[in-house]
Design an enzyme around this catalytic site. Structure first.
Site, PDB file in Angstrom:
ATOM      1  N   LEU A  30       0.818  -1.218   0.000  1.00 31.02           N
ATOM      2  CA  LEU A  30       0.000   0.000   0.000  1.00 31.02           C
ATOM      3  C   LEU A  30       0.853   1.271   0.000  1.00 31.02           C
ATOM      4  O   LEU A  30       1.923   1.314   0.597  1.00 31.02           O
ATOM      5  CB  LEU A  30      -0.909  -0.022   1.225  1.00 31.02           C
ATOM      6  CG  LEU A  30      -1.841  -1.244   1.285  1.00 31.02           C
ATOM      7  CD1 LEU A  30      -2.580  -1.294   2.618  1.00 31.02           C
ATOM      8  CD2 LEU A  30      -2.830  -1.237   0.126  1.00 31.02           C
ATOM      9  N   HIS A  34      -3.359   4.392  -2.407  1.00 30.37           N
ATOM     10  CA  HIS A  34      -4.384   3.605  -1.706  1.00 30.37           C
ATOM     11  C   HIS A  34      -4.967   4.418  -0.552  1.00 30.37           C
ATOM     12  O   HIS A  34      -6.171   4.349  -0.284  1.00 30.37           O
ATOM     13  CB  HIS A  34      -3.778   2.302  -1.151  1.00 30.37           C
ATOM     14  CG  HIS A  34      -3.230   1.387  -2.204  1.00 30.37           C
ATOM     15  ND1 HIS A  34      -1.885   1.169  -2.365  1.00 30.37           N
ATOM     16  CD2 HIS A  34      -3.844   0.657  -3.164  1.00 30.37           C
ATOM     17  CE1 HIS A  34      -1.688   0.319  -3.371  1.00 30.37           C
ATOM     18  NE2 HIS A  34      -2.857   0.004  -3.861  1.00 30.37           N
TER      19      HIS A  34
END
Ligand code: PAF
Length: 284
Positions: A30, A34
């Site tokens: 991530l 994100h």
């Protein structure tokens, strides 16, 4: 944050959430892109469920799947700090158990662009997204505009199958030099990392030309191509102007807005990016 690893667990948890749920499907590793999707969901829903699953069905090269960066512990720490309600981290066997045989083909929008160079990719994306949405049952699901064709494929699937979910596209998050955030950026060498922002420069300068009145598709594409060709570490795979909704290729004089998208290799790393050519800043 609730961590669910099985379909039964996440379904049971979902049932405890009475109000609307936002879902952010991811393949992990991530980054701030994100985080922006999570924030968009959190601003609109009392609960946000992130899914974290590196989907083998959407990789056409075994090597790309093997090289895809993974960091579950790091991802979980980020999700906790972002205040996510729950994360669903299934195994491959949970999603594709032995005997699995159902796939979704979004026939037209999946053709061309990424679909041309990654055969079967969108079949894998559509299948896993449909399954994840069916498991989580969110009212809204959040995707990044960087994967513009993915957004178009998922929207078409949701419309065709009457799935009760709204697909939200969020603007691409970029580094300060313009490079679109991607989990794949972690694999760029320092020299490749310095070269990669040429992609955004080419898109931006072409957007500037469009906004200054240039409407000939071939001239716009040629301009972007020339900028990228000047960077020896970057090899363009495709550069294309398409209708932003249908993704049909555009040629000649543009009548309205157009999606300028590209894929390029920077060393061994395949990067994609796009910008909407429109009179004013708009996004998909
Ligand atoms: O964009 C991604 O990370 C993936 O394609 C998605 C939507 C999570 C499906 O595996």
């Amino acid at each position: 944050m609730k961590i669910c690893r099985t379909i039964a667990e996440v379904r049971a948890f979902r049932q405890t959430l009475v109000q609307g749920v936002g879902c952010v499907p991811t393949m992990g590793y991530l980054h701030a892109g994100h985080a922006a999707l999570v924030q968009a969901s959190q601003a609109a829903h009392p609960a946000t469920i992130v899914t974290l699953f590196v989907n083998p069905a959407q990789f056409n090269a075994a090597e790309d799947l093997a090289n895809y960066p993974r960091d579950e512990a790091g991802d979980l720490a980020k999700l906790v700090s972002w205040g996510v309600t729950a994360v669903f981290i299934p195994t491959v066997a949970e999603i594709y158990p032995t005997g699995y045989q159902t796939y979704i083909d979004v026939e037209e929008v999946s053709q061309g662009l990424e679909g041309q160079y990654r055969p079967g990719h969108f079949r894998g994306v559509a299948t896993v997204v449909a399954k994840l949405l069916n498991i989580i049952q969110p009212s809204h699901a959040y995707f990044g505009q960087k994967d513009a064709q993915q957004v178009a494929v998922v929207r078409q699937m949701v419309q065709d199958l009457a799935l009760p979910v709204e697909i939200m596209a969020c603007p691409t998050v970029r580094e300060s030099d313009g490079l679109a955030l991607s989990s794949r950026n972690a694999r760029l060498s320092p020299a490749e990392r310095r070269a990669a922002p040429v992609l955004y420069r080419a898109l931006r300068q072409t957007q500037d030309a469009y906004q200054a009145g240039e409407r000939l598709a071939e001239t716009l594409v040629e301009q972007a191509r020339a900028i990228i060709h000047a960077e020896p570490l970057v090899r363009l795979e495709y550069l294309s102007l398409n209708d932003p909704q249908t993704l049909k290729p555009l040629a000649g004089t543009l009548a309205g807005s157009a999606l300028l998208s590209l894929a390029a290799y920077c060393g061994p790393v395949r990067l994609i990016d796009n910008l909407l050519l429109a009179k004013h800043s708009e996004h998909l």
